[in-house]
Scaffold this motif. Sequence first.
Motif, short mmCIF file in Angstrom:
data_model
loop_
_atom_site.label_atom_id
_atom_site.label_comp_id
_atom_site.label_asym_id
_atom_site.label_seq_id
_atom_site.Cartn_x
_atom_site.Cartn_y
_atom_site.Cartn_z
N ALA A 1 34.13 38.56 138.85
CA ALA A 1 33.36 39.72 138.39
C ALA A 1 34.21 40.70 137.56
N ALA A 2 35.52 40.48 137.49
CA ALA A 2 36.39 41.41 136.77
C ALA A 2 36.11 41.37 135.26
N LYS A 3 36.17 42.53 134.62
CA LYS A 3 35.89 42.63 133.20
C LYS A 3 37.19 42.52 132.41
N PRO A 4 37.28 41.59 131.47
CA PRO A 4 38.51 41.45 130.68
C PRO A 4 38.75 42.69 129.81
N PHE A 5 40.02 43.04 129.65
CA PHE A 5 40.41 44.14 128.77
C PHE A 5 40.49 43.63 127.32
N VAL A 6 41.03 42.42 127.15
CA VAL A 6 41.06 41.76 125.85
C VAL A 6 40.23 40.48 125.99
N ASN B 1 40.82 35.38 128.05
CA ASN B 1 40.60 36.70 128.66
C ASN B 1 41.92 37.24 129.19
N ILE B 2 42.21 38.49 128.87
CA ILE B 2 43.41 39.16 129.37
C ILE B 2 42.96 40.47 130.01
N TYR B 3 43.53 40.79 131.17
CA TYR B 3 43.02 41.90 131.96
C TYR B 3 43.94 43.12 131.89
N ILE C 1 38.73 44.52 122.27
CA ILE C 1 39.75 45.23 123.04
C ILE C 1 39.07 46.41 123.71
N ASP C 2 39.15 46.46 125.02
CA ASP C 2 38.54 47.52 125.81
C ASP C 2 37.05 47.67 125.48
N GLY C 3 36.37 46.53 125.33
CA GLY C 3 34.94 46.52 125.10
C GLY C 3 34.51 46.76 123.67
N ILE D 1 51.14 42.13 125.79
CA ILE D 1 51.02 40.72 125.40
C ILE D 1 52.30 40.36 124.66
N VAL D 2 53.04 39.42 125.22
CA VAL D 2 54.35 39.03 124.68
C VAL D 2 54.26 37.63 124.10
N VAL D 3 54.76 37.48 122.89
CA VAL D 3 54.90 36.16 122.27
C VAL D 3 56.34 35.71 122.42
N THR D 4 56.54 34.50 122.91
CA THR D 4 57.90 33.98 123.05
C THR D 4 57.88 32.46 122.98
#
Length: 386
Positions: A18-23, A44-46, A81-83, A207-210
């Motif tokens: 039920a959690a809403k993703p931030f991204v 989805n990222i929270y 992002i944030d809806g 958010i990290v790219v590596t």
Amino acid sequence: MAKKPQLVADTRPWRDPAAKPFVRIRNVTKKFGDIAAVADVSLNIYKGELFCLLGGSGSGKSTLLRMLAGFETPTSGTIEIDGQDMSKVAPYNRPVNMMFQSYALFPHMSVAQNIAYGLKRDGLPRAEIEARVAELLQLVKLTGYENRKPNQLSGGQRQRVALARALAKRPKLLLLDEPLGALDKKLREETQFELVKIQETLGVTFIVVTHDQEEAMSLATRIGVMNQGEIAMVGEPTEIYEFPNSRFVANFIGSANMVEGVVTEDEPDHVRIQSKELGTDIYVSHGVDCSPEQILWWAIRPEKINLSREKPAPQAGVPSETNMVKGYVEDIAYLGDMTVYQVKLDNGRYIRVTKTNALRGDPEAISWDETVWASWAGTSGSVLVS
């Protein structure tokens, strides 16, 4: 009477349906000509996550980051992002900031001036800017360095200045492109923990790219492994390492011994795999969704294998003559904290085994050219069907 232990609520929103993703990234594709750098990615990222996009060169991770920042426009698909749908939002109007691999500090400005740059451009009052700069200097442990120029700082200090500048305008989302790539190994390891502490203190979504697997494993709440523009697997670091969903992920994350085999027994509580490559049958003490006589792959991490001079006794619940194989030690690499053994099996195949060096100068340690038995538990390996 002993008190009942209190149940601690799970704070990992990705485990809550039920959690809403931030991204929210939906079916995003980015093409350059006929080449798809990112191909139909959904993710989805929270809020409050430190999420790592991990992949090799050309996997699409940096292109995906640049689309989040607004520097590239998706060929198709949507990013929220944030809806808020970001499709028509310019980079400078997004609740996002980006920290580049090169740090991109202004060489003629002091540390304080670099951090304050974005705040001054926004026309904030001087007192407010000074207070914010002082707050960030304390956060990144650079109080007292405010008047130095970038060329008077170490690589780690420049990295922290770039981080403070990126955080100055209080972004909802911070994008970091190979943030530790310019640091030496020891400093990189130290900075990983500092970065996690800063992220946890602020609660900002990172958010990290590596391309560095160890970096991703150390930093991330979750990892998205990318391959050829697609998401190969998303999971917590332990899930990615211990339960890879494919041969690519098993090989890309850490080290794995992998062999092909054929299913000869398929029961709800176990499967038996005949492997000519390994020269023995593999008994897996849990069920697998596969068909009899199906060809599949079995992967085991080097640290999950036991080495012994004597033939091991059969394990409880595991048929005799399975999960063990004979060979000899052809090469050894001593790495300080562990030793890596290159074992040549009787059938000519090599396997890699690692052992933690718990004892200093262990006189009983297995050495070169010794005959050894390699064995493993029924739950030690991963069965992969793709």
